[in-house]
Design a protein around this motif. Structure first.
Motif, PDB file in Angstrom:
ATOM      1  N   UNK A  14       0.902  -1.342   0.120  1.00 58.15           N
ATOM      2  CA  UNK A  14      -0.115  -0.038  -0.067  1.00 58.15           C
ATOM      3  C   UNK A  14       0.868   1.022   0.013  1.00 58.15           C
ATOM      4  N   UNK A  15       2.151   1.047  -0.262  1.00 54.54           N
ATOM      5  CA  UNK A  15       3.060   2.273  -0.483  1.00 54.54           C
ATOM      6  C   UNK A  15       3.828   2.306   0.624  1.00 54.54           C
ATOM      7  N   UNK A  16       3.905   1.536   1.502  1.00 53.13           N
ATOM      8  CA  UNK A  16       4.814   1.349   2.556  1.00 53.13           C
ATOM      9  C   UNK A  16       6.026   0.264   2.594  1.00 53.13           C
ATOM     10  N   UNK A  17       7.066   0.791   3.490  1.00 53.94           N
ATOM     11  CA  UNK A  17       7.877  -0.315   3.753  1.00 53.94           C
ATOM     12  C   UNK A  17       8.720   0.102   4.764  1.00 53.94           C
ATOM     13  N   UNK A  18       9.456  -0.870   5.668  1.00 52.09           N
ATOM     14  CA  UNK A  18      10.041  -0.608   6.924  1.00 52.09           C
ATOM     15  C   UNK A  18      11.548  -0.626   6.401  1.00 52.09           C
ATOM     16  N   UNK A  19      12.552   0.415   7.144  1.00 49.00           N
ATOM     17  CA  UNK A  19      13.787   0.362   6.934  1.00 49.00           C
ATOM     18  C   UNK A  19      14.464   0.110   8.313  1.00 49.00           C
ATOM     19  N   UNK A  20      15.653  -0.639   8.118  1.00 49.47           N
ATOM     20  CA  UNK A  20      16.551  -0.779   9.064  1.00 49.47           C
ATOM     21  C   UNK A  20      18.033  -0.637   8.876  1.00 49.47           C
ATOM     22  N   UNK A  21      18.872  -0.353   9.899  1.00 51.85           N
ATOM     23  CA  UNK A  21      20.241  -0.126   9.453  1.00 51.85           C
ATOM     24  C   UNK A  21      21.223  -0.484  10.734  1.00 51.85           C
ATOM     25  N   UNK A  22      22.322  -1.126  10.433  1.00 51.22           N
ATOM     26  CA  UNK A  22      23.003  -1.639  11.517  1.00 51.22           C
ATOM     27  C   UNK A  22      24.358  -1.320  11.106  1.00 51.22           C
ATOM     28  N   UNK A  23      25.390  -0.881  11.949  1.00 49.13           N
ATOM     29  CA  UNK A  23      26.696  -0.467  11.645  1.00 49.13           C
ATOM     30  C   UNK A  23      27.765  -1.054  12.495  1.00 49.13           C
ATOM     31  N   UNK A  24      28.787  -1.697  11.848  1.00 51.98           N
ATOM     32  CA  UNK A  24      29.937  -2.382  12.771  1.00 51.98           C
ATOM     33  C   UNK A  24      30.345  -1.416  13.922  1.00 51.98           C
ATOM     34  N   UNK A  25      30.074  -2.094  15.075  1.00 53.77           N
ATOM     35  CA  UNK A  25      30.580  -1.500  16.190  1.00 53.77           C
ATOM     36  C   UNK A  25      31.720  -0.552  16.380  1.00 53.77           C
ATOM     37  N   UNK A  26      32.797  -0.916  15.450  1.00 52.95           N
ATOM     38  CA  UNK A  26      34.101  -0.242  15.453  1.00 52.95           C
ATOM     39  C   UNK A  26      34.056   1.174  14.590  1.00 52.95           C
ATOM     40  N   UNK A  27      32.908   1.172  14.172  1.00 53.08           N
ATOM     41  CA  UNK A  27      32.582   2.553  13.258  1.00 53.08           C
ATOM     42  C   UNK A  27      31.163   3.258  13.747  1.00 53.08           C
ATOM     43  N   UNK A  28      30.913   2.760  14.958  1.00 52.89           N
ATOM     44  CA  UNK A  28      29.716   3.599  15.429  1.00 52.89           C
ATOM     45  C   UNK A  28      30.097   5.145  16.081  1.00 52.89           C
ATOM     46  N   UNK A  29      29.187   5.995  16.053  1.00 49.08           N
ATOM     47  CA  UNK A  29      29.406   7.166  16.725  1.00 49.08           C
ATOM     48  C   UNK A  29      29.985   8.231  15.837  1.00 49.08           C
ATOM     49  N   UNK A  30      29.932   7.886  14.338  1.00 48.35           N
ATOM     50  CA  UNK A  30      30.377   8.845  13.361  1.00 48.35           C
ATOM     51  C   UNK A  30      29.379   9.263  12.570  1.00 48.35           C
ATOM     52  N   UNK A  31      28.136   9.242  12.698  1.00 42.25           N
ATOM     53  CA  UNK A  31      26.900   9.522  12.011  1.00 42.25           C
ATOM     54  C   UNK A  31      26.798   8.741  10.684  1.00 42.25           C
ATOM     55  N   UNK A  32      27.533   7.470  10.526  1.00 41.44           N
ATOM     56  CA  UNK A  32      27.428   6.703   9.361  1.00 41.44           C
ATOM     57  C   UNK A  32      25.953   6.157   9.122  1.00 41.44           C
ATOM     58  N   UNK A  33      25.393   5.592  10.298  1.00 42.44           N
ATOM     59  CA  UNK A  33      24.168   5.049  10.056  1.00 42.44           C
ATOM     60  C   UNK A  33      23.204   6.161   9.694  1.00 42.44           C
TER      61      UNK A  33
END
Length: 467
Positions: free
Chosen positions: A393-412
């Motif tokens: 009906x025009x919708x979808x869900x989005x998920x994102x995960x970033x390797x812990x070594x690269x967390x905290x830099x806004x990549x997600x």
């Protein structure tokens, strides 16, 4: 979601609460059809949002009847529930045998949908008065056949059948089988067997049954059910040795049981050439269509291959076999993935092998159920963004995960925003949704920065991004 229960004889009264006033006018919306064809269609039912929802099986797949509302029924809420149920079960939300009066509603509901209207499924629907009177030139053939029958069997008469007529009905079937012209036709034999079982319920209050008699001998019978303003004829059988008995039965039955109806539905012709010829000769007012709606998601329509997306620092593209070691490390990082909300290992349903997770992602896209983007920094896989749970009906869900070594830099946030915009402006979605655990403050901040908060429950915060 209400649990679906197989249709049984004991459910007849509960189903009749909905079918009794249903004006869809086609045979599938009746107790008789559900009971007669349950060995073939395996119908199961549930009451949802004040509506009757029936799930059938056809060619190994689920198909749903259009919801039948009760006095306070909410059809849209029932359709929402069907779609949510199918999404959870990984099945397509196919709505079948949709009456013409509901087709426009579903066309407006689904942005992309495949619609079919198979000739063989259409019911033959007649004006009640036409079958009672057989008036006019076009019915001269029927009148002649009735005259021949009355001349040869002047004492023949019609009367209702009840539960007390079990022995008479059983003898009719023996006589009928002795004359049965389709004994080598497996489909016809199956239909006859199901009809015999149905006639054992002739005494049920929701059925109307009657037969033509030659003295004490039952020579023709019919069983019907009134649904809304339509009398639906489930069974119509006669001894072929009694020339003219069929039109006589049709007329007598219509006169006996049709006065409180506008229409008489004699069901479909099952692609039988003889049946088709006969039913057309009775001059139907219409061949009632039964539409099948198969909603399609946007991936099927717009996405042939996973594209490459570029952001200021990242590249997002399809997973490749070379990504397998890094992808496995990402997926199997239990500490990191406690916030993912999905058990990748449990979802495999089998042992973990080197390419297991890669193959799941590949198959999901091949079946157009999801798009897994590898999130790359300087060519190296550092995470993934997944667009999935397309609701048709025009919708979808989005998920994102970033390797812990690269967390905290806004990549997600960067990857998430890129895929959300791709979904909205290239895949032509109208809505992208996401959620995060309440304890996951990092995800909450990320989603708050690029989406609108929609609500919450005990476990999650919910977000959405609209076009």
């Amino acid at each position: 979601m209400e649990q679906f229960k197989p249709v049984t004889k004991q459910d007849g009264a509960k189903l009749r609460r909905y079918y009794e006033t249903c004006n869809y006018g086609i045979c599938e919306y009746s107790v008789g059809t559900k009971l007669m064809w349950r060995p073939v269609l395996h119908p199961a039912w549930a009451e949802i949002a004040g509506c009757l929802v029936v799930r059938n099986e056809h060619d190994g797949h689920w198909v749903f009847d259009y919801p039948v509302p009760g006095p306070e029924g909410d059809e849209d809420a029932a359709l929402d529930a069907i779609e949510a149920y199918c999404l959870e079960q990984g099945a397509a939300p196919v709505i079948s045998v949709v009456p013409e009066c509901k087709a426009a509603r579903l066309l407006a509901r689904y942005p992309y949908v495949r619609v079919s209207d198979i000739r063989t499924w259409r019911d033959y629907v007649y004006y009640r008065e036409d079958l009672q009177l057989f008036a006019g030139r076009r019915y001269s053939g029927q009148r002649n056949h009735i005259k021949k029958f009355r001349t040869q069997w002047p004492e023949a008469y019609f009367r209702p059948l009840t539960g007390k007529d079990e022995a008479v009905i059983e003898q009719f079937w023996k006589d009928y089988e002795a004359e049965f012209p389709k004994g080598d036709n497996a489909k016809a034999r199956d239909e006859l067997r199901l009809a015999r079982q149905m006639l054992k319920m002739a005494g049920k209050s929701w059925f109307r049954a009657g037969g033509m008699f030659d003295g004490e001998k039952l020579v023709a019978l019919s069983l019907a059910e009134k649904c809304g303003d339509t009398l639906i004829i489930h069974i119509e059988k006669a001894l072929y040795s009694y020339t003219g008995v069929y039109p006589t039965l049709v007329q007598e039955f219509a006169c006996a049981f049709g006065d409180d109806c506008q229409w008489i539905n004699r069901e479909d012709d099952a692609a039988d050439r003889g049946l088709r010829t006969s039913k057309l000769q009775y001059g139907p007012a219409k061949l009632a269509p039964k539409y099948c709606f198969e909603p399609q998601n946007e991936l099927l329509t717009h996405v042939r291959q996973i594209p490459e997306l570029k952001t200021e620092r990242l590249t997002l593209s399809a997973l490749t076999p070379a990504d397998i070691p890094a992808y496995n490390a990402l997926v199997l990082d239990q500490e990191r993935n406690r916030w993912w909300g999905y058990d990748d290992v449990g979802g495999l349903g089998g042992p973990v092998e080197e390419n297991s997770f890669y193959e799941v992602a590949r198959r999901d896209f091949e079946n157009r159920q999801a798009v897994n983007f590898a999130v790359r920094l300087d060519g190296k896989l550092i995470g993934e963004a997944v667009l999935y749970r397309f609701d048709c009906r025009g919708g979808a869900e989005l998920g994102c995960r970033i390797d812990s070594a690269y967390a905290g830099h806004g990549y997600g946030t960067e990857a998430f925003t890129a895929v959300a915009n791709w979904g909205l402006y290239k895949v032509h979605l109208s809505r992208v949704v996401a959620k995060c655990f309440k304890e996951n403050q990092a995800s909450y901040q990320m989603l708050s920065s690029c989406m609108r908060k929609k609500g919450e429950d005990e476990t999650f915060y919910y977000f959405e991004k609209l076009v």
